[in-house]
Design a protein around this motif. Structure first.
Motif, short mmCIF file in Angstrom:
data_model
loop_
_atom_site.label_atom_id
_atom_site.label_comp_id
_atom_site.label_asym_id
_atom_site.label_seq_id
_atom_site.Cartn_x
_atom_site.Cartn_y
_atom_site.Cartn_z
N PHE A 164 10.17 23.29 -39.06
CA PHE A 164 9.65 23.01 -37.71
C PHE A 164 10.61 23.49 -36.63
O PHE A 164 10.44 23.18 -35.45
N ALA A 198 8.98 25.31 -33.88
CA ALA A 198 7.89 24.58 -33.21
C ALA A 198 8.22 23.11 -33.20
O ALA A 198 7.53 22.31 -33.80
N ARG A 199 9.31 22.79 -32.57
CA ARG A 199 9.77 21.42 -32.61
C ARG A 199 8.79 20.49 -31.92
O ARG A 199 8.26 20.81 -30.86
N PRO A 200 8.52 19.34 -32.52
CA PRO A 200 7.75 18.35 -31.80
C PRO A 200 8.64 17.72 -30.75
O PRO A 200 9.72 18.23 -30.47
#
Lengths: 478, 183
Positions: B170, B173-175
């Protein structure tokens, strides 16, 4: 006290309320949606369970039945339970609508099928993406197939899911097609107003009509009154019944509460499976009176569902990478009841699992055990409060001795249903087949509380489809 | 009068900004110490012999999480949880902690927070696990303690758990893992 007016006031922004609000706004009605919980956007969500759960879940996730032997999980936030669900989209099995019809809930099957189609199309429902299936679920599926069983892939509404495994604390990636990401913003685009952090005290009834709702907003509890031509109660099972009871509407209200409820079995494998690093729930295995759903949780929730005390619990937690979980889910009979308890000072959910419920649960736990052993599990851990293991397939029948009373094993539900059962017969139902509360022509209920009995599968799809079905019928009554 | 209003009159007042009275918080810390072997000796303790948590090969280098998790940290985490949740059932948690504190008197023991760690552990083993009668209610405190411990990031690495914000896949596309939620 301030006051505002609108055409349609929707109480609750979850699976039912969001769809009704969206359809009403699209039809040009002025709409106000009242939501008790906060309006948390994806940008405000993170991967900390201990931060997110108290913000997203009813009573901070502390809700239990009055006997304290069953957890009941529901969302309290904009989007309701859809915000923290896995968006499993299962249609009601074929036998359900005829059973409801025999109780007096006259839903047109063909129109309901069209509503399911509409909801599934709008949310982009599809079979779970194989790239998001967890190692532990793959092992379960392989084990089931080796026994000649037929597990099935779930249909879900997750958009371009990345399989992070945090569905139950909100989608920080904003891909999940929950009401928070779909029907709520779609309703707002057509002018609907969302009043978050706002609790409805009561519905004001005058001369056979709902006249207004009395609400309190924010921490300070600022009071106001919302006047509307039509009111739709969609606070979910338990909450919707509690609101009607607080408003003095009592006939049959709170009765016929049922659950999809279950217990979790844990399997320990020699090799790491890393079940948490994937979509939580992607396959299911239907059985005789139960459904098995292999699943996995982030660490804190995993700790809560992992049996054992002291060192035994900790040893298992240190083996998280090697554990696989699967739940045996049953549909209980409609024997529960929501009451406004003068003793406790708030609503209470009275329910006790029947011997038949527990027998069905045991059958499911046994199948889970067979499947996990076939998949190569080293041992299984029962959901009992006292730490108990099964070391070989030949010992599976010990489940009969140990899983007997919900006082002695973990049991819970995220799918309460009923409490305001639909029936055209006012002597047994709360709402008629037109969704109106009997005797009140402009007060409607549209959520899982109107189910006369358990829908037997994950209910979100059915709640949304019923709301789509109900919307034109309710709006036509204005 | 409801049980809630009665108990709220009877229970000691918490300090402003808190939901637990000092004594309740102390009870929670002491029962956490009894229930969580790792926390009782600090997170830096190794795994129990013969059971090691293997570190997944997918962890992003992140900020150090050095520093042990104490029973007091667990109590603080639970209290923050209750504050965030604004649960109308939080008073039940207070009632539960009072029960946990005083029920040892039924066995002729001291109140829980004044018992030795060894005695507290023995009480848990003897009464909580089978959970009959009032002990079954006391046993519900296990859930609070596990939340307060395993919800704390300091315990993640010890348990070989990698939160989403630290997983390699991730990274692009880090939360919103790094962001604090607005209070």
């Amino acid at each position: 006290m301030t006051s505002e007016t609108c055409d349609v006031c929707v109480i609750g922004s979850g699976a039912g309320g969001s769809v009704i609000a969206c359809r009403a706004a699209q039809a040009g009605r002025s709409v106000v949606v009242i939501e008790r919980g906060p309006y948390l956007r994806a940008a405000q969500m993170n991967d900390s369970e201990i931060e997110m759960i108290p913000r997203l879940y009813k009573d901070g996730g502390l809700h239990m039945n009055s006997g304290l032997d069953m957890f009941i999980l529901q969302g309290t936030c904009v989007g309701g339970s859809t915000t923290l669900s896995n968006m499993v989209m299962m249609r009601a099995p074929e036998a359900v609508l005829p059973a409801w019809r025999s109780f007096g809930a006259e839903l047109d099957p063909a129109a309901m099928a069209r509503s399911y189609d509409t909801i599934e199309r709008e949310l982009g429902t599809a079979e779970s993406d194989p790239t998001t299936h967890s190692g532990s679920t793959r092992r379960f599926v392989a084990g089931a197939r080796s026994l000649g069983l037929s597990p099935r892939r779930m249909r879900k509404a997750l958009g371009a899911c990345r399989g992070c495994g945090n569905c139950n604390i909100g989608c920080a990636f904003d891909t999940k097609r929950s009401a928070l990401a779909t029907y709520v913003p779609w309703a707002e685009r057509h002018g609907a107003r969302i009043l978050a952090d706002t609790e409805v005290d009561r519905i004001e009834i005058r001369r056979g009509r709902a006249a207004a709702v009395h609400v309190r907003t924010g921490h300070g509890g600022e009071r106001s009154r919302i006047v509307a031509k039509q009111f739709v109660v969609a606070g979910g099972a338990i909450n919707s019944s509690a609101l009607l009871l607080r408003s003095g509407i009592r006939k049959n209200v709170g009765s016929r509460v049922s659950f999809n409820a279950g217990s979790m079995m844990v399997a320990e494998f020699d090799e790491p499976l890393d079940g948490y690093d994937a979509d939580q729930m992607t396959w299911f295995l239907p059985g005789d009176g139960f459904i098995i759903e292999p699943t996995h949780n982030p660490l804190m929730s995993a700790a809560l569902t992992t049996p054992g005390w002291l060192d035994e619990h900790e040893r298992l937690m240190r083996r998280q990478r090697h554990l696989a979980y699967a739940g045996s889910l049953i549909s209980t009979g409609p024997t529960g009841r929501v009451v406004q308890s003068p003793f406790w000072g708030h609503e209470e959910t009275r329910f006790r699992a029947s011997p038949d419920d527990v027998a069905a649960l045991r059958r499911g736990l046994k199948v889970i055990s067979e499947v996990f052993f076939a998949a190569g599990a080293r041992r299984l851990i029962l959901p009992t409060h006292r730490f108990r293991t099964i070391e070989s397939a030949s010992a599976i029948d010990t489940i009969d001795e140990h899983v007997v009373s919900t006082r002695h094993f973990s049991f819970g539900s995220a799918h309460p249903q009923g409490g305001n059962a639909m029936s055209s017969d006012a002597s047994v139902g709360v709402v008629g087949s037109d969704f109106a509360v009997h005797g009140l022509e402009n007060l409607f209920v549209c959520d899982a509380s109107i189910f006369p009995s358990s829908v037997t599968v994950n209910p979100i799809s059915t709640v949304m489809a019923i709301a789509d079905y109900a919307a034109p019928r309710i709006l036509a009554r204005a | 009068m409801t049980l809630q209003s009665f108990l709220l009159r009877l229970l000691p007042l918490p300090q402003p900004g808190r939901v637990l009275a000092d004594g309740e918080w102390r009870t929670l810390a002491r029962i956490a110490e009894a229930l969580l072997p790792t926390v009782a000796c600090g997170v830096a303790c190794g795994a129990p012999s013969g059971v090691s948590g293997s570190v997944p090969p997918t962890v992003l280098p992140g900020p150090s999480r050095e520093g042990g998790l104490s029973p007091e940290d667990v109590a603080d985490n639970v209290e923050r949880f209750l504050i965030r949740g604004r649960s109308k059932r939080a008073w039940r948690v207070r009632g539960l902690l009072q029960l946990v504190e005083w029920t040892p008197l039924l066995r002729g023991e001291r109140p829980l927070s004044r018992m030795t760690l060894d005695r507290r552990r023995r009480l848990v083993e003897a009464r909580y696990i089978d959970g009959r009668g009032v002990w079954g209610i006391c046993a519900k405190v296990r859930y609070l303690v596990l939340m307060g411990a395993y919800g704390d990031a300091r315990l993640h690495a010890t348990m070989s758990y990698v939160p989403v914000s630290q997983r390699v896949r991730f990274a692009q596309a880090r939360p919103n893992g790094a962001q604090a939620v607005a209070p």
